[in-house]
Scaffold this motif. Structure first.
Motif, PDB file in Angstrom:
ATOM      1  N   GLY A 125      12.268 -25.383  22.698  1.00 29.29           N
ATOM      2  CA  GLY A 125      12.868 -25.457  24.022  1.00 29.29           C
ATOM      3  C   GLY A 125      14.163 -26.243  24.024  1.00 29.29           C
ATOM      4  O   GLY A 125      14.729 -26.542  22.965  1.00 29.29           O
ATOM      5  N   VAL A 126      14.635 -26.595  25.232  1.00 27.80           N
ATOM      6  CA  VAL A 126      15.862 -27.381  25.364  1.00 27.80           C
ATOM      7  C   VAL A 126      15.542 -28.746  25.950  1.00 27.80           C
ATOM      8  O   VAL A 126      14.466 -28.970  26.517  1.00 27.80           O
ATOM      9  N   PHE A 127      16.497 -29.684  25.824  1.00 32.68           N
ATOM     10  CA  PHE A 127      16.192 -31.079  26.163  1.00 32.68           C
ATOM     11  C   PHE A 127      15.830 -31.328  27.624  1.00 32.68           C
ATOM     12  O   PHE A 127      15.215 -32.331  27.959  1.00 32.68           O
ATOM     13  N   PHE A 128      16.193 -30.407  28.528  1.00 29.54           N
ATOM     14  CA  PHE A 128      15.840 -30.610  29.934  1.00 29.54           C
ATOM     15  C   PHE A 128      14.328 -30.731  30.131  1.00 29.54           C
ATOM     16  O   PHE A 128      13.865 -31.389  31.060  1.00 29.54           O
ATOM     17  N   GLU A 129      13.559 -30.115  29.231  1.00 24.14           N
ATOM     18  CA  GLU A 129      12.097 -30.138  29.335  1.00 24.14           C
ATOM     19  C   GLU A 129      11.513 -31.509  28.998  1.00 24.14           C
ATOM     20  O   GLU A 129      10.341 -31.766  29.263  1.00 24.14           O
ATOM     21  N   LEU A 130      12.320 -32.382  28.431  1.00 19.11           N
ATOM     22  CA  LEU A 130      11.856 -33.732  28.089  1.00 19.11           C
ATOM     23  C   LEU A 130      12.203 -34.777  29.151  1.00 19.11           C
ATOM     24  O   LEU A 130      11.672 -35.886  29.121  1.00 19.11           O
ATOM     25  N   PHE A 131      13.081 -34.413  30.064  1.00 13.33           N
ATOM     26  CA  PHE A 131      13.612 -35.414  30.999  1.00 13.33           C
ATOM     27  C   PHE A 131      12.513 -36.075  31.827  1.00 13.33           C
ATOM     28  O   PHE A 131      12.500 -37.299  32.007  1.00 13.33           O
ATOM     29  N   ASP A 132      11.585 -35.273  32.356  1.00 13.33           N
ATOM     30  CA  ASP A 132      10.513 -35.850  33.185  1.00 13.33           C
ATOM     31  C   ASP A 132       9.682 -36.851  32.392  1.00 13.33           C
ATOM     32  O   ASP A 132       9.283 -37.897  32.919  1.00 13.33           O
ATOM     33  N   THR A 133       9.427 -36.539  31.132  1.00 13.25           N
ATOM     34  CA  THR A 133       8.650 -37.448  30.276  1.00 13.25           C
ATOM     35  C   THR A 133       9.377 -38.772  30.087  1.00 13.25           C
ATOM     36  O   THR A 133       8.787 -39.856  30.205  1.00 13.25           O
ATOM     37  N   PHE A 134      10.678 -38.704  29.825  1.00  8.07           N
ATOM     38  CA  PHE A 134      11.464 -39.928  29.646  1.00  8.07           C
ATOM     39  C   PHE A 134      11.508 -40.749  30.938  1.00  8.07           C
ATOM     40  O   PHE A 134      11.329 -41.968  30.915  1.00  8.07           O
ATOM     41  N   ILE A 135      11.733 -40.072  32.049  1.00  3.85           N
ATOM     42  CA  ILE A 135      11.863 -40.775  33.339  1.00  3.85           C
ATOM     43  C   ILE A 135      10.538 -41.425  33.738  1.00  3.85           C
ATOM     44  O   ILE A 135      10.507 -42.575  34.183  1.00  3.85           O
ATOM     45  N   LYS A 136       9.417 -40.689  33.584  1.00  6.99           N
ATOM     46  CA  LYS A 136       8.103 -41.231  33.950  1.00  6.99           C
ATOM     47  C   LYS A 136       7.746 -42.449  33.101  1.00  6.99           C
ATOM     48  O   LYS A 136       7.057 -43.357  33.563  1.00  6.99           O
ATOM     49  N   ASN A 137       8.202 -42.460  31.851  1.00  4.39           N
ATOM     50  CA  ASN A 137       7.899 -43.583  30.956  1.00  4.39           C
ATOM     51  C   ASN A 137       9.011 -44.630  30.927  1.00  4.39           C
ATOM     52  O   ASN A 137       8.989 -45.546  30.090  1.00  4.39           O
ATOM     53  N   ASP A 138       9.967 -44.484  31.848  1.00  5.21           N
ATOM     54  CA  ASP A 138      11.026 -45.474  32.030  1.00  5.21           C
ATOM     55  C   ASP A 138      11.833 -45.697  30.747  1.00  5.21           C
ATOM     56  O   ASP A 138      12.135 -46.832  30.367  1.00  5.21           O
ATOM     57  N   ILE A 139      12.187 -44.593  30.080  1.00  2.00           N
ATOM     58  CA  ILE A 139      12.960 -44.666  28.843  1.00  2.00           C
ATOM     59  C   ILE A 139      14.373 -44.133  29.102  1.00  2.00           C
ATOM     60  O   ILE A 139      14.533 -42.979  29.519  1.00  2.00           O
ATOM     61  N   PRO A 140      15.401 -44.920  28.894  1.00  2.00           N
ATOM     62  CA  PRO A 140      16.770 -44.392  29.014  1.00  2.00           C
ATOM     63  C   PRO A 140      17.025 -43.364  27.916  1.00  2.00           C
ATOM     64  O   PRO A 140      16.582 -43.552  26.783  1.00  2.00           O
ATOM     65  N   PHE A 141      17.720 -42.289  28.246  1.00  2.00           N
ATOM     66  CA  PHE A 141      17.926 -41.255  27.231  1.00  2.00           C
ATOM     67  C   PHE A 141      19.366 -40.773  27.207  1.00  2.00           C
ATOM     68  O   PHE A 141      20.063 -40.760  28.215  1.00  2.00           O
ATOM     69  N   ILE A 142      19.788 -40.398  25.995  1.00  2.00           N
ATOM     70  CA  ILE A 142      21.153 -39.933  25.728  1.00  2.00           C
ATOM     71  C   ILE A 142      21.067 -38.496  25.231  1.00  2.00           C
ATOM     72  O   ILE A 142      20.227 -38.177  24.378  1.00  2.00           O
ATOM     73  N   CYS A 143      21.916 -37.631  25.734  1.00  2.00           N
ATOM     74  CA  CYS A 143      21.902 -36.221  25.362  1.00  2.00           C
ATOM     75  C   CYS A 143      23.062 -35.904  24.421  1.00  2.00           C
ATOM     76  O   CYS A 143      24.164 -36.411  24.595  1.00  2.00           O
ATOM     77  N   VAL A 144      22.775 -35.060  23.445  1.00  2.00           N
ATOM     78  CA  VAL A 144      23.791 -34.645  22.481  1.00  2.00           C
ATOM     79  C   VAL A 144      23.996 -33.137  22.634  1.00  2.00           C
ATOM     80  O   VAL A 144      23.041 -32.353  22.544  1.00  2.00           O
ATOM     81  N   THR A 145      25.238 -32.740  22.874  1.00  2.00           N
ATOM     82  CA  THR A 145      25.550 -31.320  23.057  1.00  2.00           C
ATOM     83  C   THR A 145      26.673 -30.916  22.103  1.00  2.00           C
ATOM     84  O   THR A 145      27.356 -31.776  21.530  1.00  2.00           O
ATOM     85  N   GLY A 146      26.855 -29.595  21.966  1.00  2.00           N
ATOM     86  CA  GLY A 146      27.929 -29.106  21.116  1.00  2.00           C
ATOM     87  C   GLY A 146      29.244 -29.060  21.869  1.00  2.00           C
ATOM     88  O   GLY A 146      29.287 -29.196  23.102  1.00  2.00           O
ATOM     89  N   ALA A 147      30.328 -28.878  21.133  1.00  2.65           N
ATOM     90  CA  ALA A 147      31.652 -28.768  21.749  1.00  2.65           C
ATOM     91  C   ALA A 147      31.667 -27.566  22.689  1.00  2.65           C
ATOM     92  O   ALA A 147      31.135 -26.504  22.380  1.00  2.65           O
ATOM     93  N   GLY A 148      32.265 -27.753  23.848  1.00  2.23           N
ATOM     94  CA  GLY A 148      32.329 -26.678  24.829  1.00  2.23           C
ATOM     95  C   GLY A 148      31.149 -26.651  25.765  1.00  2.23           C
ATOM     96  O   GLY A 148      31.064 -25.787  26.647  1.00  2.23           O
TER      97      GLY A 148
END
Length: 297
Positions: free
Chosen positions: A45-68
C-alpha cells in the motif's frame, strides 16, 4: 542507503526497518518510537494507510516522496505529517535527514509542553487573563473559565474589552496607578486590589501581572493571574477586630482595678491609722473592744 548514512554519520539511532504496512503497524504495537519515517510506496500500500496508526499512538512522522510528488507531500502535511523529504537521484536528501528527524522530535516535545501549559491554564482554580498592549491600554484576548466564574460573566463576553472594566468605586486610585505604571514600564506587579464583578459586587483579588514579549513581532502581552482572597481579607479583618476588642477589654480592666485600688486604699489607710492610735493609747479597753481590736490587727 539509510543504514550506510547512519553508520557514516555515527548516529546513535535505535531503529526498525520494514517495507510493509502491516509489519509497520505491528511494530508500532510492540515498540515505542520517537519518530517514524515512511516512503510513499510500500509493498502492500501507500503511506497514507499508516497515518491513523501513527496519530493514535502519538508518533510524529515524516514522509518521503519522489521528485515531482510535491502534491502528495502537501496532502501528507495536511493529514498530519510533521515534515517531508523529496528523494533525488544523488540521495542528497539523506544529508538533511538527521536534521529533519531532530526537528520533528523537538516539535513534538514543544507540542507536549504547550498542551501541558494549556491544560494547567484551562483547569486552574485561579483566574488567568491574557491581554494585548495597544498604546498604553490592555485589551483582553483570552480568559480561562475560572476568571469568568469569578467575575460572573459569560464565556468570551469581554474578549477585546479594556481591563479597566473590572475597576469600580471601591478600587483605590493608588492601585490603578501601580497597574498603569507596571504596564507602561513592562514590569511585573504583585498586589492585592479590589475588583468588581458583573453585578457590581466588589471582591478582594490577589493579582500578579507578568509582561510577555514576542521576539518575532515585538508585540507585548500581559498575563494576569487573579485569585479571589475575599475570605482571607474577611478573616484578617475579624482577627484585627477581635484584637481591638481584647485590647479595649484589657484597658477597661486595668482602669477598673486602678479605681478599685484607690477606693479601697483610702479607707484602709484610715483604718490602719486608727489601729496605730488604739495600739499606742493608755486607755484600758473593755473585753469586747479588745476582741474587735485583735480582729482588726
Amino acid at each position: 542507503a539509510f543504514k550506510r548514512m547512519i553508520k557514516r554519520e555515527q548516529l546513535n539511532y535505535n531503529y526498525q526497518i520494514t517495507d510493509s504496512i502491516n509489519t509497520a503497524k505491528q511494530l508500532v504495537k510492540e515498540h515505542q518510537f520517537d519518530v517514524a519515517v515512511t516512503d510513499y510506496q510500500l509493498i502492500d500500500g501507500v503511506f497514507f494507510e499508516l497515518f491513523d496508526t501513527f496519530i493514535k499512538n502519538d508518533i510524529p512522522f515524516i514522509c518521503v516522496t519522489g521528485a515531482g510528488d510535491q502534491e502528495i507531500a502537501v496532502k501528507a502535511l495536511k493529514a498530519g505529517a510533521y515534515d517531508y523529504l523529496i528523494k533525488d537521484q544523488d540521495r542528497k536528501y539523506l544529508n538533511i535527514f538527521p536534521l529533519t528527524i531532530r526537528k520533528a522530535i523537538q516539535r513534538k516535545d514543544s507540542e507536549e509542553q504547550i498542551n501541558l501549559l494549556q491544560s494547567i491554564v484551562i483547569n486552574s482554580n485561579d483566574g488567568i487573563v491574557v491581554s494585548k498592549l495597544e498604546g498604553k491600554t490592555l485589551f483582553i484576548t483570552y480568559a480561562n473559565d475560572a476568571f469568568y466564574e469569578m467575575t460572573g460573566y459569560q464565556t468570551n463576553s469581554f474578549i477585546g474589552q479594556n481591563l479597566k472594566m473590572f475597576y469600580g468605586s471601591d478600587t483605590l486610585e493608588q492601585d490603578k496607578f501601580d497597574i498603569r505604571k507596571a504596564i507602561i514600564k513592562s514590569t511585573e506587579l504583585k498586589k492585592e486590589i479590589i475588583l468588581h464583578k458583573k453585578n457590581g459586587a466588589p471582591f478582594w483579588a490577589s493579582l500578579s501581572l507578568v509582561p510577555l514579549k514576542n521576539a518575532k513581532t515585538n508585540a507585548l502581552q500581559f498575563v494576569m493571574m487573579v485569585r479571589d482572597v475575599s475570605e482571607k481579607k474577611k478573616t484578617e479583618t475579624e482577627i484585627i477586630e477581635a484584637k481591638n476588642i481584647a485590647e479595649r477589654a484589657q484597658l477597661a480592666e486595668q482602669r477598673f482595678l486602678a479605681n478599685i485600688s484607690h477606693e479601697i486604699r483610702t479607707p484602709m489607710n484610715i483604718i490602719l491609722g486608727m489601729s496605730d492610735l488604739i495600739n499606742n493609747t493608755t486607755t484600758t479597753l473593755s473585753e469586747k473592744q479588745t476582741e474587735y481590736f485583735q480582729t482588726l490587727k
